[in-house]
Design a protein around this motif. Structure first.
Motif, PDB file in Angstrom:
ATOM      1  N   THR A 114       0.832  -1.201   0.000  1.00 13.09           N
ATOM      2  CA  THR A 114       0.000   0.000   0.000  1.00 13.09           C
ATOM      3  C   THR A 114       0.867   1.253   0.000  1.00 13.09           C
ATOM      4  O   THR A 114       0.603   2.211  -0.737  1.00 13.09           O
ATOM      5  N   ASN A 117       2.504   1.660  -3.478  1.00 14.63           N
ATOM      6  CA  ASN A 117       1.534   2.168  -4.451  1.00 14.63           C
ATOM      7  C   ASN A 117       1.208   3.636  -4.207  1.00 14.63           C
ATOM      8  O   ASN A 117       1.118   4.427  -5.142  1.00 14.63           O
ATOM      9  N   SER A 118       1.042   4.000  -2.956  1.00 17.60           N
ATOM     10  CA  SER A 118       0.710   5.389  -2.624  1.00 17.60           C
ATOM     11  C   SER A 118       1.865   6.337  -2.919  1.00 17.60           C
ATOM     12  O   SER A 118       1.652   7.485  -3.301  1.00 17.60           O
TER      13      SER A 118
END
Length: 173
Positions: A114, A117-118
């Motif tokens: 996460t 990706n962020s």
């Protein structure tokens, strides 16, 4: 792009966004109906291949000299397909992670993914903002993006197949 380059207003944008919601719902329902223990490679590789083609089609729709209703219809269908593809990919990968990663480190792995990706998202936003605000045609940007995505997937296809076969030995049956 719809408002600034095609000058079509907010109506088509709303329809395109509705296509995304419909695609998410359709992909989620489809994944409920498909058995999770079968067709992992197909559920991963086919959407990866179709993703590039879908972006090419979206670019073609934006390049065509069509009216607001035609753009709304075709664009909504393609946006629904794009989101259906993303839903299938996301669900497939998340289920596989939960089956193969040991429970004691699963939270850390998902948090790491996460975060990765962020952290890449602002770069993509900056990159595509520069292109869309330049004199490039938005449809052409989508077509080039689709060609690059499709080519990248085709080049990596053998490695992906090999790693999927290797990964299959770690799946709880």
């Amino acid at each position: 792009m719809v408002k600034n380059q095609l000058h079509l207003g907010n109506g088509p944008v709303g329809y395109l966004q509705s296509g995304l919601a419909f695609g998410t719902l359709s992909g989620s329902i489809l994944m409920l109906l498909l058995p999770d223990k079968k067709w992992f490679a197909q559920k991963l590789l086919l959407p990866l291949l179709s993703f590039g083609v879908e972006f090419i089609l979206l670019g073609i729709v934006f390049l065509e000299e069509i009216g607001s209703w035609q753009l709304s219809i075709w664009g909504t269908v393609i946006m629904a397909l794009i989101e259906l593809t993303l839903a299938i990919l996301n669900i497939t990968v998340q289920v596989r992670l939960q089956k193969t990663v040991p429970t004691r480190i699963l939270g850390r792995i998902i948090a790491l993914l996460t975060t990765a990706n962020s952290s890449v998202m602002p770069l993509g936003t900056l990159f595509y903002t520069l292109f869309f605000q330049s004199n490039f045609n938005g449809g052409s940007i989508f077509i080039v993006n689709g060609i690059i995505t499709f080519t990248y997937t085709v080049v990596l296809f053998p490695a992906l197949l090999k790693n999927i076969k290797l990964d299959n030995q770690y799946v709880e049956r």
